[in-house]
Design an enzyme around this catalytic site. Sequence first.
Site, PDB file in Angstrom:
ATOM      1  N   GLU A 491      68.863  37.858  80.887  1.00  0.00           N
ATOM      2  CA  GLU A 491      68.945  38.886  79.843  1.00  0.00           C
ATOM      3  C   GLU A 491      68.300  40.199  80.267  1.00  0.00           C
ATOM      4  OE1 GLU A 491      66.907  38.094  76.088  1.00  0.00           O
ATOM      5  OE2 GLU A 491      65.500  36.796  77.107  1.00  0.00           O
ATOM      6  N   LYS A 610      67.769  41.981  68.976  1.00  0.00           N
ATOM      7  CA  LYS A 610      66.868  40.959  68.467  1.00  0.00           C
ATOM      8  C   LYS A 610      67.364  40.589  67.074  1.00  0.00           C
ATOM      9  CE  LYS A 610      62.013  40.062  68.980  1.00  0.00           C
ATOM     10  NZ  LYS A 610      62.106  39.293  70.210  1.00  0.00           N
TER      11      LYS A 610
HETATM   12  C1  F6R Z   1      65.526  35.443  74.365  1.00  0.00           C
HETATM   13  C2  F6R Z   1      65.552  35.622  72.936  1.00  0.00           C
HETATM   14  C3  F6R Z   1      66.588  34.918  72.146  1.00  0.00           C
HETATM   15  C4  F6R Z   1      65.973  34.371  70.835  1.00  0.00           C
HETATM   16  C5  F6R Z   1      67.068  33.742  69.965  1.00  0.00           C
HETATM   17  C6  F6R Z   1      66.504  33.139  68.705  1.00  0.00           C
HETATM   18  O1  F6R Z   1      64.488  36.139  74.960  1.00  0.00           O
HETATM   19  O2  F6R Z   1      64.755  36.343  72.390  1.00  0.00           O
HETATM   20  O3  F6R Z   1      67.184  33.906  72.873  1.00  0.00           O
HETATM   21  O4  F6R Z   1      65.008  33.430  71.156  1.00  0.00           O
HETATM   22  O5  F6R Z   1      68.010  34.723  69.631  1.00  0.00           O
HETATM   23  O6  F6R Z   1      65.863  34.094  67.926  1.00  0.00           O
HETATM   24  P1  F6R Z   1      64.887  33.680  66.759  1.00  0.00           P
HETATM   25  O7  F6R Z   1      63.711  33.008  67.359  1.00  0.00           O
HETATM   26  O8  F6R Z   1      64.535  34.960  66.087  1.00  0.00           O
HETATM   27  O9  F6R Z   1      65.653  32.749  65.857  1.00  0.00           O
END
Ligand code: F6R
Length: 615
Positions: A491, A610
């Site tokens: 990523e 994010k």
């Molecule tokens: C990788 C990353 C993503 C999140 C995924 C889940 O660095 O940040 O793979 O871990 O999108 O996100 P959450 O934890 O917010 O449900």
Amino acid sequence: MCGIVGYVGPQSALDVVVAGLKRLEYRGYDSAGVAVLADGGLAAAKKAGKLVNLEKELGDRPLPTGTTGIGHTRWATHGAPTDANAHPHLDNAGRVAVVHNGIIENFAVLRAELEERGHTLASETDTEVVAHLLAEEFSVTADLAEAMRLVCGRLEGAFTLVAVHADAPDVVVGARRNSPLVVGVGDGEAFLASDVAAFIAHTRSAIELGQDQVVELRRDRVTVTGFDGRPADVRTFHVDWDVSAAEKGGYDYFMLKEIAEQPKAVADTLLGRIDAAGSLCLDELRISAAELREVDKVVIVACGTAFHAGLIAKYAIEHWTRIPCEVELASEFRYRDPILDPRTLVVAISQSGETMDTLMALRHAREQGSKVLAICNTNGSTIPRESDAVLYTHAGPEVAVASTKAFLTQLVACYLVALYLGQVRGTKWGDEVGAVIRDLSKISHEVERVLRTMEPVRELARTLAGKNTVLFLGRHVGYPVALEGALKLKELAYMHAEGFAAGELKHGPIALIEEDLPVVVVVPSPRGRSVLHDKIVSNIQEIRARGARTIVIAEEGDEAVVPYADHLIRIPVTPTLLQPLVATVPLQVFACELATARGNEVDQPRNLAKSVTVE
Ligand code: F6R
């Protein structure tokens, strides 16, 4: 995905909204736009690309000053990231402006209807229909909140909407279904945002909006109703971090700051969860000890990095509690008709608390009668609210798109849940629980120590900037760590990176090994499970014999790996199950430095956002 801000109050709305968007840019950076009510009309500006493009546009063509406004930073779903598709979207008269996060599934039907009624739509987005529908409804009701309720009744899909109307000065209206929306209540001013970070500089008093609710903001009043118009119950909360937590604090990137914050994040997540006698007290859990004693299966659902935390949790849960534990990608879970019943404990892990795949998985689990425990970092988010219980991680706001400190705290929370299950079910004696807790309590210092020794890792990363592929190998809990190392590299550095269970190598992947291919190997502790250690040392020899450049992450004092390591990264001696807490850190630093060396945007990698609030 997509960041939304709304403001009404005495300040310049443009300043407040643009500052808020800066804090939300991690949610999407394909385009950005703003609209303000001023001089009896509505003025808007929008630009493809990052927020700086919009700021330049506003510098070249300033908007009139107004005190009511909205803004948006976009992660594109419908329509390319162009100026025309950027939000806000306006109606034909230019009196209504709307920003949106989510997907309106029936937009094509609505668009056709609007076109039949003579509207001209200027973009390819699903959002624009809302501006036109709102204009129609407002022309009848002259009440923006009521118009929003009527429009929401016609929309299908997941959406958060925020709108202003030139004929409703000093009013901002928002609507929420699935995607996040939080209200900030100030003194004579009010805010709306996808995340409290957008208004934390102004107020720490917040209101969590529920599913299918419409909110009307005025300077001195916030009114929340359901889509049906009935007054809604709302939960107010105090944000327990301040504006400095959402700033870079002298670091070049949020990711670097968040990596450095890990010792504190780990310690904070343990805080208050261990009583004077050294036992675990997860008082906030809301699932009784009696219910936990009935559990006969644990199913963990999560995505991406949080999924990797779940994979590690499985080792701890099964080892400490002897309860079978499955770990599943949330996006796959409900589509395969999983076997769930009231004795299944489903653990949903999510930093943001808004990931749609995870949310849908937990809803499915609850429909089947299972209890859901959320492990989450974001107060006021949807996943904890819809779960039976929640254990908050205390990582503080994570802004960089690549998850780092949240991952370590998710691991800590998973260990706590596993130990607690062992404690209440009697599969772990008090002194055994106490011993693990003592080890966990020391971990934040060990993470600190790892962070102090990262310069050689950074140097190594810079020498590998020209490579195309890096492989990662691990065994036992080192296998999910390898997966996480590969994910970070993909990523951030946009390199081909894959993680494998080292034992699987001979079943195919070893064919990938060629001269000078960098292979990172996470080596289990030589103590305790030494069989695993010996086997991975053999694996290192096998790949090295075939030309691989071995980058070995091994415990201090592990001399067996020395002859086979082209590069050796030392980590502190840690109990096997806890090793991921220290072994992951060099991989985060490695990926961050490689991305920098390749000239990539560390905090905002391409195509990503994010909080993935669409399925
Ligand atoms: C990788 C990353 C993503 C999140 C995924 C889940 O660095 O940040 O793979 O871990 O999108 O996100 P959450 O934890 O917010 O449900």
